[in-house]
Design a protein around this motif. Structure first.
Motif, mmCIF file in Angstrom:
data_model
loop_
_atom_site.group_PDB
_atom_site.id
_atom_site.type_symbol
_atom_site.label_atom_id
_atom_site.label_comp_id
_atom_site.label_asym_id
_atom_site.label_seq_id
_atom_site.Cartn_x
_atom_site.Cartn_y
_atom_site.Cartn_z
ATOM 1 N N ARG A 144 0.664 -1.109 0.026
ATOM 2 C CA ARG A 144 -0.001 -0.061 -0.009
ATOM 3 C C ARG A 144 0.913 1.143 -0.081
ATOM 4 O O ARG A 144 2.090 1.226 0.461
ATOM 5 C CB ARG A 144 -0.789 -0.197 1.140
ATOM 6 C CG ARG A 144 -0.296 -0.078 2.503
ATOM 7 C CD ARG A 144 -1.031 -0.481 3.380
ATOM 8 N NE ARG A 144 -2.178 0.441 3.926
ATOM 9 C CZ ARG A 144 -3.176 0.161 4.686
ATOM 10 N NH1 ARG A 144 -3.370 -0.991 5.159
ATOM 11 N NH2 ARG A 144 -4.000 1.035 5.016
ATOM 12 N N ASP A 146 0.285 4.300 1.417
ATOM 13 C CA ASP A 146 0.243 5.119 2.592
ATOM 14 C C ASP A 146 1.262 4.956 3.585
ATOM 15 O O ASP A 146 1.088 5.455 4.811
ATOM 16 C CB ASP A 146 -1.123 5.305 2.836
ATOM 17 C CG ASP A 146 -1.724 3.936 3.164
ATOM 18 O OD1 ASP A 146 -1.096 3.078 3.153
ATOM 19 O OD2 ASP A 146 -3.037 3.998 3.685
ATOM 20 N N ILE A 147 2.054 4.015 3.584
ATOM 21 C CA ILE A 147 2.829 3.751 4.868
ATOM 22 C C ILE A 147 4.179 4.065 4.551
ATOM 23 O O ILE A 147 4.846 4.408 3.296
ATOM 24 C CB ILE A 147 2.827 2.544 5.349
ATOM 25 C CG1 ILE A 147 3.582 1.577 4.184
ATOM 26 C CG2 ILE A 147 1.476 1.897 5.521
ATOM 27 C CD1 ILE A 147 4.148 0.109 4.566
ATOM 28 N N VAL A 181 1.148 -8.843 9.976
ATOM 29 C CA VAL A 181 1.684 -7.605 9.370
ATOM 30 C C VAL A 181 1.785 -7.354 8.035
ATOM 31 O O VAL A 181 1.293 -6.387 7.500
ATOM 32 C CB VAL A 181 3.020 -7.140 10.490
ATOM 33 C CG1 VAL A 181 3.538 -5.812 9.729
ATOM 34 C CG2 VAL A 181 2.843 -6.997 11.653
ATOM 35 N N ASP A 183 0.467 -8.865 5.733
ATOM 36 C CA ASP A 183 -0.826 -8.980 5.174
ATOM 37 C C ASP A 183 -1.526 -7.610 5.149
ATOM 38 O O ASP A 183 -2.124 -7.142 4.347
ATOM 39 C CB ASP A 183 -1.581 -10.043 5.460
ATOM 40 C CG ASP A 183 -1.535 -11.316 5.221
ATOM 41 O OD1 ASP A 183 -0.566 -11.462 4.144
ATOM 42 O OD2 ASP A 183 -2.156 -12.342 5.598
ATOM 43 N N GLY A 184 -1.359 -6.963 6.536
ATOM 44 C CA GLY A 184 -1.766 -5.539 6.569
ATOM 45 C C GLY A 184 -1.119 -4.664 5.707
ATOM 46 O O GLY A 184 -1.648 -3.377 5.499
ATOM 47 N N LEU A 185 -0.118 -4.908 5.214
ATOM 48 C CA LEU A 185 0.646 -4.046 4.145
ATOM 49 C C LEU A 185 -0.065 -4.044 2.670
ATOM 50 O O LEU A 185 0.395 -3.250 1.937
ATOM 51 C CB LEU A 185 2.089 -4.208 4.045
ATOM 52 C CG LEU A 185 2.753 -4.038 5.377
ATOM 53 C CD1 LEU A 185 4.276 -4.368 5.120
ATOM 54 C CD2 LEU A 185 2.333 -2.885 6.303
ATOM 55 N N ARG A 188 -4.484 -4.291 -1.309
ATOM 56 C CA ARG A 188 -5.842 -4.936 -1.660
ATOM 57 C C ARG A 188 -6.604 -4.464 -0.346
ATOM 58 O O ARG A 188 -8.267 -4.500 -0.432
ATOM 59 C CB ARG A 188 -5.755 -6.344 -1.708
ATOM 60 C CG ARG A 188 -6.095 -6.910 -3.069
ATOM 61 C CD ARG A 188 -5.819 -8.150 -3.213
ATOM 62 N NE ARG A 188 -4.472 -8.669 -2.600
ATOM 63 C CZ ARG A 188 -4.384 -9.895 -1.856
ATOM 64 N NH1 ARG A 188 -5.154 -10.889 -2.207
ATOM 65 N NH2 ARG A 188 -3.056 -10.266 -1.657
ATOM 66 N N VAL A 189 -6.240 -4.251 0.837
ATOM 67 C CA VAL A 189 -6.910 -4.006 2.068
ATOM 68 C C VAL A 189 -7.142 -2.388 2.376
ATOM 69 O O VAL A 189 -7.880 -2.061 3.174
ATOM 70 C CB VAL A 189 -6.462 -4.813 3.120
ATOM 71 C CG1 VAL A 189 -6.851 -6.254 2.968
ATOM 72 C CG2 VAL A 189 -4.978 -4.463 3.590
ATOM 73 N N ALA A 190 -5.973 -1.813 2.041
ATOM 74 C CA ALA A 190 -5.884 -0.359 2.429
ATOM 75 C C ALA A 190 -6.854 0.478 2.934
ATOM 76 O O ALA A 190 -7.608 1.000 2.231
ATOM 77 C CB ALA A 190 -5.078 0.215 1.273
ATOM 78 N N SER A 191 -7.227 0.437 4.154
ATOM 79 C CA SER A 191 -8.089 1.200 4.835
ATOM 80 C C SER A 191 -7.609 2.678 4.859
ATOM 81 O O SER A 191 -6.314 2.552 4.877
ATOM 82 C CB SER A 191 -8.521 0.818 6.066
ATOM 83 O OG SER A 191 -8.942 -0.537 6.174
ATOM 84 N N PRO A 192 -8.259 3.644 5.005
ATOM 85 C CA PRO A 192 -7.602 5.072 5.149
ATOM 86 C C PRO A 192 -6.715 5.160 6.437
ATOM 87 O O PRO A 192 -7.590 4.689 7.529
ATOM 88 C CB PRO A 192 -8.770 5.934 5.245
ATOM 89 C CG PRO A 192 -10.219 4.995 5.464
ATOM 90 C CD PRO A 192 -10.068 3.788 4.842
#
Lengths: 205, 205, 205, 205
Positions: A144, A146-147, A181, A183-185, A188-192
């Motif tokens: 994603r 945004d990190i 972690v 996976d959280g990156l 596809r899941v990128a929540s704001p």
DNA sequence: CATGAATGAGGCTTCATTCAT
DNA sequence: GATGAATGAAGCCTCATTCAT
């Protein structure tokens, strides 16, 4: 210019290295609470010698951790993996693994004592090493957008020490959390993400 | 005649609360290393008074942390949100928020000291409160199936302390990482988790 | 005259006795280091109550030991044995036995703390009880002439505590030493005693 | 290279001796309850210094008392007296004298605390030194046959502390009791001793 | 320059005694 | 008058740091 720090005498140099080695071992095993006397003894030198090199326990910590970090940086840089996503994952695993196996490293990142300035350097180095990998992964849409590298480092370090905390946890429990972690990156899941300014000390820029 | 434990004298009750308040404050601020004498002074009582109520520093820690935990559990239970995914997210936020603002709470969950038995109870309570929410979310396909309440708690606690560690970090930096964690829980990304047995102490079952 | 000390209220009297009983038990078992709080709890009263009767731990000790001593005196007086030598031996055994079984009693006689004035009374009573027996025994040539009741008491108390000091000693080891002491009192062996003034506190006269 | 334990630095040696001297003094005066801090202050060193040499109060006690004991043993061994009975008497006087003047020594022999293993050694040493003298005296019919070195030591230690307990007693009151004890050892009076097994710790054989 | 001895503040805990209820 | 809560000095011990040799 090189003369400013004239090279140490041979034995002094050797002592220095023995101290650092002993401290690395001790901090890794017992965390930053490891006693200065014990370290000196393990190194086979007197405390005085240790204090001559490192006027403060904090200085010793800084030096040791600096070394550990540089090593990590070298290893990160040595990652040879064409796929940007997998390269970043490899780097993440590497950082996590080292933090997992070194209680002192964790304490350093976690310590809420004002040894700020010393630790900043370490984090910056690590960030500088991670950033290109992260950007490449982001450009390749593997991670994603945004990190920041700061985010990555912070979360890795935090998660890496999870297993050793529990007495009956398998020692590689952290690998489980690393997967979560990563996976959280995923883009596809990128929540704001909330727009909190990332910490200067961490992000470095 | 009145209750099981007859109520303390008015002043004793007040002192007890002052002690607990001071300890809560001190542990929250400085972690579990906060000194007993300092707590007593903050509470405005002599050390002896403190030791009358809590014969051991460990007892004080247990009491304070138990209270903090019970409060958390109550709040988790009070979550009123029909959507299972959002309910779990709310719970996660709650737990994270409290851990973020309380260094003692973090130390409790993280401590590598063998005060096991006392702290285990707390973890169990928290897990018991989280489990139904997690299961509901998993049944509703809002969260991947392969994680346990233990996983959730461990990762939340770890991540929550990120912000306070850095002196110039915005105090709500952890919210950022919470989002990442929650994203990592999404079933859409679910990479295979390594099959490490989750720790008995954490998972509880 | 009797009105000076008006009798205590019934419950007060009962409390007093419970305190003395508890203290007797505790001092006997643990020696004079027995804690005041513990004694009060064993007695089922508050510390305050205890301190109302005995403004100082020393006062409590004195009272308890006084009671123990009076009891001993009574028993000594009750000895009914026509043969003077055997009567004295019986008294000696009695005193030794009580000292052997009461750690507090020993501590009292041994304590090097300046509670002098209180303990003097006790010793005097005991001496007064022993003296006639000793004199009779001396008149009957059953015991050497050159010792005083003070000597007898001092040596008995010292020897009586011998067994309990050693963890694997049979509990009646002191009886062994008592025989030696009594043998030492025989006129048949009487070596010249050095002429040191016997202690006023002990001899009482 | 020099000796087994290389000699301490001059100042350290001096401090060590000051500590031992202060402790010897303090234990002798106040018994083993003498406070560590007080001893350090008396010695003119910080507590830390003391704890560097003696990691535990028990270690300090052991060292001091060991020294006192060894000294006693040496003196006993140095007794040069052809007559067996008089030799034993001299030894008895010596042991009694030292116990009389050293409250710590008495506490050591008497202490009801389980510091057993350290103190046992001391007792054994003393017993080993006394045994030959006792046996010789018994062979020469100067002392009754039915007592052991353990008996002798126990009774001497007990009796020796009699005088110092009383504030206005002449400091050599114990000499009086020593004579009585020695008289009790005479074969001429030998009443049958009860057959209690003497304590292993004391008798040593 | 190395050594390790010295320092002393600070940590946890106990206990005789005082005092508010 | 009884209660038990409050007090705080004192006890043992640790450890980062300084300093004499």
């Amino acid at each position: 210019m090189a003369a400013t720090e004239r090279p140490l005498r041979a034995d002094a140099e050797r002592n220095l290295q023995r101290i650092v080695a002993a401290a690395t071992e001790a901090f890794g095993r017992d965390g930053l609470e490891a006693g200065v006397d014990a370290i000196a003894k393990e190194a086979g030198v007197g405390v005085g010698t240790l204090y001559r090199r490192f006027p403060t326990k904090g200085d010793l910590i800084a030096a040791v951790m600096q070394a550990r970090t540089s090593e990590t940086v070298r290893l990160v840089r040595a990652i040879d993996e064409p796929d940007p996503g997998r390269a970043l994952a490899a780097a993440a695993r590497l950082v996590a693994e080292r933090t997992a196996s070194d209680r002192g490293l964790f304490d350093t990142l976690v310590a809420e004592l004002p040894c700020a300035q010393t630790l900043d350097g370490m984090r910056s180095e690590l960030l500088a090493a991670l950033e290109p990998l992260l950007e490449a992964a982001q450009d390749a849409d593997a991670v994603r957008d945004d990190i920041t590298a700061g985010d990555l480092l912070a979360i890795l370090a935090s998660v890496a020490r999870i297993s050793p905390r529990f007495w009956d946890a398998p020692p590689d429990l952290w690998t489980r959390y690393l997967v979560l972690v990563l996976d959280g990156l995923s883009p596809r899941v990128a929540s704001p993400l909330p727009h909190v300014a990332p910490p200067r000390r961490l992000a470095g820029r």
